[in-house]
Design an enzyme around this catalytic site. Structure first.
Site, PDB file in Angstrom:
ATOM      1  CG  ASP A 242      38.458  77.405  26.371  1.00  0.00           C
ATOM      2  OD1 ASP A 242      38.231  76.185  26.280  1.00  0.00           O
ATOM      3  OD2 ASP A 242      39.067  77.917  27.346  1.00  0.00           O
ATOM      4  CB  ALA A 293      44.651  75.573  25.655  1.00  0.00           C
ATOM      5  CE1 TYR A 360      50.149  69.819  32.519  1.00  0.00           C
ATOM      6  CE2 TYR A 360      51.739  69.770  34.326  1.00  0.00           C
ATOM      7  CZ  TYR A 360      50.806  70.456  33.569  1.00  0.00           C
ATOM      8  OH  TYR A 360      50.541  71.771  33.845  1.00  0.00           O
TER       9      TYR A 360
HETATM   10  P1  NAD Z   1      42.226  74.984  33.390  1.00  0.00           P
HETATM   11  O1  NAD Z   1      41.943  73.531  33.204  1.00  0.00           O
HETATM   12  O2  NAD Z   1      41.508  75.708  34.481  1.00  0.00           O
HETATM   13  O3  NAD Z   1      41.961  75.766  32.003  1.00  0.00           O
HETATM   14  C1  NAD Z   1      42.448  75.300  30.762  1.00  0.00           C
HETATM   15  C2  NAD Z   1      41.575  75.855  29.637  1.00  0.00           C
HETATM   16  O4  NAD Z   1      42.065  75.300  28.408  1.00  0.00           O
HETATM   17  C3  NAD Z   1      40.099  75.438  29.769  1.00  0.00           C
HETATM   18  O5  NAD Z   1      39.267  76.556  29.608  1.00  0.00           O
HETATM   19  C4  NAD Z   1      39.931  74.417  28.658  1.00  0.00           C
HETATM   20  O6  NAD Z   1      38.605  74.387  28.115  1.00  0.00           O
HETATM   21  C5  NAD Z   1      40.955  74.899  27.626  1.00  0.00           C
HETATM   22  N1  NAD Z   1      41.349  73.814  26.717  1.00  0.00           N
HETATM   23  C6  NAD Z   1      41.691  72.549  27.024  1.00  0.00           C
HETATM   24  N2  NAD Z   1      41.903  71.834  25.907  1.00  0.00           N
HETATM   25  C7  NAD Z   1      41.702  72.679  24.861  1.00  0.00           C
HETATM   26  C8  NAD Z   1      41.754  72.518  23.450  1.00  0.00           C
HETATM   27  N3  NAD Z   1      42.067  71.334  22.896  1.00  0.00           N
HETATM   28  N4  NAD Z   1      41.471  73.582  22.669  1.00  0.00           N
HETATM   29  C9  NAD Z   1      41.140  74.770  23.221  1.00  0.00           C
HETATM   30  N5  NAD Z   1      41.068  74.988  24.561  1.00  0.00           N
HETATM   31  C10 NAD Z   1      41.347  73.945  25.366  1.00  0.00           C
HETATM   32  O7  NAD Z   1      43.820  75.095  33.570  1.00  0.00           O
HETATM   33  P2  NAD Z   1      44.693  76.212  34.330  1.00  0.00           P
HETATM   34  O8  NAD Z   1      44.977  75.706  35.701  1.00  0.00           O
HETATM   35  O9  NAD Z   1      44.132  77.564  34.170  1.00  0.00           O
HETATM   36  O10 NAD Z   1      46.067  76.072  33.504  1.00  0.00           O
HETATM   37  C11 NAD Z   1      46.394  76.885  32.372  1.00  0.00           C
HETATM   38  C12 NAD Z   1      47.781  76.494  31.867  1.00  0.00           C
HETATM   39  O11 NAD Z   1      48.736  76.614  32.908  1.00  0.00           O
HETATM   40  C13 NAD Z   1      47.858  75.037  31.388  1.00  0.00           C
HETATM   41  O12 NAD Z   1      48.713  74.962  30.267  1.00  0.00           O
HETATM   42  C14 NAD Z   1      48.470  74.321  32.584  1.00  0.00           C
HETATM   43  O13 NAD Z   1      49.130  73.135  32.196  1.00  0.00           O
HETATM   44  C15 NAD Z   1      49.424  75.380  33.097  1.00  0.00           C
HETATM   45  N6  NAD Z   1      49.790  75.222  34.521  1.00  0.00           N
HETATM   46  C16 NAD Z   1      48.863  75.346  35.532  1.00  0.00           C
HETATM   47  C17 NAD Z   1      49.270  75.212  36.866  1.00  0.00           C
HETATM   48  C18 NAD Z   1      48.302  75.360  38.047  1.00  0.00           C
HETATM   49  O14 NAD Z   1      48.739  75.274  39.203  1.00  0.00           O
HETATM   50  N7  NAD Z   1      47.002  75.601  37.824  1.00  0.00           N
HETATM   51  C19 NAD Z   1      50.587  74.922  37.164  1.00  0.00           C
HETATM   52  C20 NAD Z   1      51.505  74.785  36.109  1.00  0.00           C
HETATM   53  C21 NAD Z   1      51.085  74.960  34.807  1.00  0.00           C
END
Ligand code: NAD
Length: 454
Positions: A242, A293, A360
């Site tokens: 991360d 991520a 996105y």
């Molecule tokens: P979140 O924002 O809670 O967590 C994302 C993590 O990625 C964070 O800890 C952040 O610090 C890390 N991150 C961001 N940019 C980074 C970088 N450049 N290098 C290293 N780490 C980095 O997101 P989440 O809700 O847990 O989502 C996780 C994945 O699932 C993402 O790819 C998101 O697009 C996808 N997603 C989530 C949902 C939802 O409903 N939450 C739905 C569809 C897809």
């Protein structure tokens, strides 16, 4: 995590259940999910259909610890149904098994899993055969909308040359029948023959990732943290990646599961190399990569600026391409397993589109595209690459969505509720495991059959 769905809690209370029933409001069921020390598949599973598929399904159901039967029991309580349509060559041949399936639905217990088995329509040449096979997907998607009490319905699609009893379809069937696929519904899942299962890879194994090293990006919180914990639970040694700013949370988590941490911005030009070096020097190998991520920077396209557009594409898509290139290169072979399994996080926004999310959706559709295009490379070395497209998942990100939009997001799905990070993590853990050796190039939705862009 404390409950973020007060309406769901209310509905599941005795008074709330009576009230919402009387008013005809949605009544999301409590889903049966994986629990430690409880088998993921139990009870009685009805097997329908004629021919080789049904015969093999009975053997597989018994092998995973459930009891196969040929007729719905009068007392009900079925935990699953496997309906085999693998021999259909004309739409006129669907009715017998479809109607037998209909007749069994009242015998289903709570959180029951229906799996239809067909051959992949895209591999049929004759129009009648393709119509029949495609018909199975249509009936399965509709049945998923009709399921009650937290039940799911999914279609397992046998690829050319694969029998249901082969390792690939067998592993996929076990996942779809199990508590681990609680939030997967209405989905087709194609499976090829796969590679013969070792003891740890056999469906239902408690530590399918034992001896393997897995890296998860964006692991400090949310879905990534759940994936890290789930892979560790399944026996993997985990590397959490991360941003440096998330270092404290990441350290706490990797200490909890006995892994190692790597503070890294995945968009850095040397990110792939640093990841490979970490795996090489700290663990001596790398077997699983989960590109989790991801970021959002929402704006209507008319108001979009280059910074927002570029940041989302760089983190969500370009980083996966660049890291894969390093890990799949010849000079990484001393560390990266030949049967490497890569899982990327997509989103249903990338399938259906979403207002305010052109950047996105482009990035997540891109993940599905790169996954399909990289599949032959992984297949040639005995590995696999897949993607998971989550729907509405209860995380810090979705807790910030305005109340009304959030309620719509949750209820407009067949399961009438948001998923949990663990639901996505279970799908990732399956796809990362040898049990998914028949699954390659595919994107699996974990969305409770969200109505948007079905
Ligand atoms: P979140 O924002 O809670 O967590 C994302 C993590 O990625 C964070 O800890 C952040 O610090 C890390 N991150 C961001 N940019 C980074 C970088 N450049 N290098 C290293 N780490 C980095 O997101 P989440 O809700 O847990 O989502 C996780 C994945 O699932 C993402 O790819 C998101 O697009 C996808 N997603 C989530 C949902 C939802 O409903 N939450 C739905 C569809 C897809």
């Amino acid at each position: 995590m404390p409950s973020t769905d007060p309406y769901g809690d209310l509905v599941r209370s005795p008074l709330g259940s009576r009230l919402t029933g009387a008013l005809g409001l949605p009544r999301p069921a409590q889903l049966r999910r994986h629990e430690a020390d409880t088998p993921d598949i139990t009870g009685t599973v009805l097997v329908l259909g004629e021919g080789a598929g049904a015969e093999q399904a009975r053997t597989l159901v018994a092998a995973v610890g459930a009891h196969p039967v040929g007729e719905p029991p009068a007392e009900g309580g079925l935990t699953g149904v496997v309906a085999c349509f693998d021999a259909v060559a004309h739409p006129g041949e669907l009715s017998a098994t479809a109607l037998a399936l209909g007749g069994a639905l009242r015998a289903l217990g709570p959180s029951a899993h229906v799996v239809t088995v067909a051959r992949d329509p895209e591999q049929a040449e004759a129009p009648a055969e393709r119509a029949a096979r495609a018909g199975v997907i249509g009936l399965t998607r509709s049945l998923a909308h009709e399921m009650r009490r937290g039940g799911t319905a999914n279609a397992l699609l046998l690829q050319d040359g694969a029998a249901l009893s082969d390792a690939g379809p067998a592993g996929a069937l076990a996942f779809l029948l199990s508590a681990r696929s609680a939030f997967v519904s209405g989905q087709p899942l194609p499976a090829g023959p796969g590679t013969p299962a070792t003891a740890s890879a056999s469906p239902g194994a408690t530590a399918p990732l034992a001896g393997r090293v897995a890296v998860v990006t964006g692991a400090a919180r949310g879905i990534g943290a759940a994936i890290l914990r789930t892979l560790a639970r399944d026996g993997a040694t985990v590397i959490g990646v991360d941003l440096p700013a998330a270092g404290e949370d990441l350290m706490r988590l990797v200490n909890e599961v006995g892994g190692t941490a790597l503070a890294l911005d995945i968009t850095a030009p040397d990110a792939g190399r640093r990841l490979l070096e970490h795996a090489r020097t700290r663990h001596g190998r790398l077997d699983v990569v989960v590109h989790n991520a991801g970021i959002t920077k929402d704006r209507m396209l008319a108001n979009m600026d280059a910074a927002r557009w570029d940041a989302v594409l760089a983190v969500n898509t370009a980083s996966q391409l660049a890291i894969n290139e390093v890990l799949l290169a010849e000079d990484a072979r001393d560390t990266v397993a030949a049967d490497l399994r890569i899982v990327g996080l997509a989103s249903i926004s990338g399938i259906a589109g979403n207002r305010g999310q052109t950047n996105y959706a482009a990035s997540k559709a891109g993940v599905m595209g790169l996954t399909a295009a990289t599949a032959p490379v992984l297949a040639a070395r005995g590995g696999g690459i897949t993607a998971v497209a989550p729907g509405f998942i209860e995380t810090e990100m979705t807790a910030r969505i305005p109340l009304l939009t959030r309620e719509l997001g949750r209820r407009l799905s067949s399961l009438q509720q948001g998923g949990r990070p663990e639901d996505v993590a279970e799908a990732v853990a399956f796809l990362a495991s040898p049990a998914a050796s028949g699954v390659n190039g595919t994107t699996l939705r974990v969305c409770g059959q969200a109505m948007m862009g079905a």
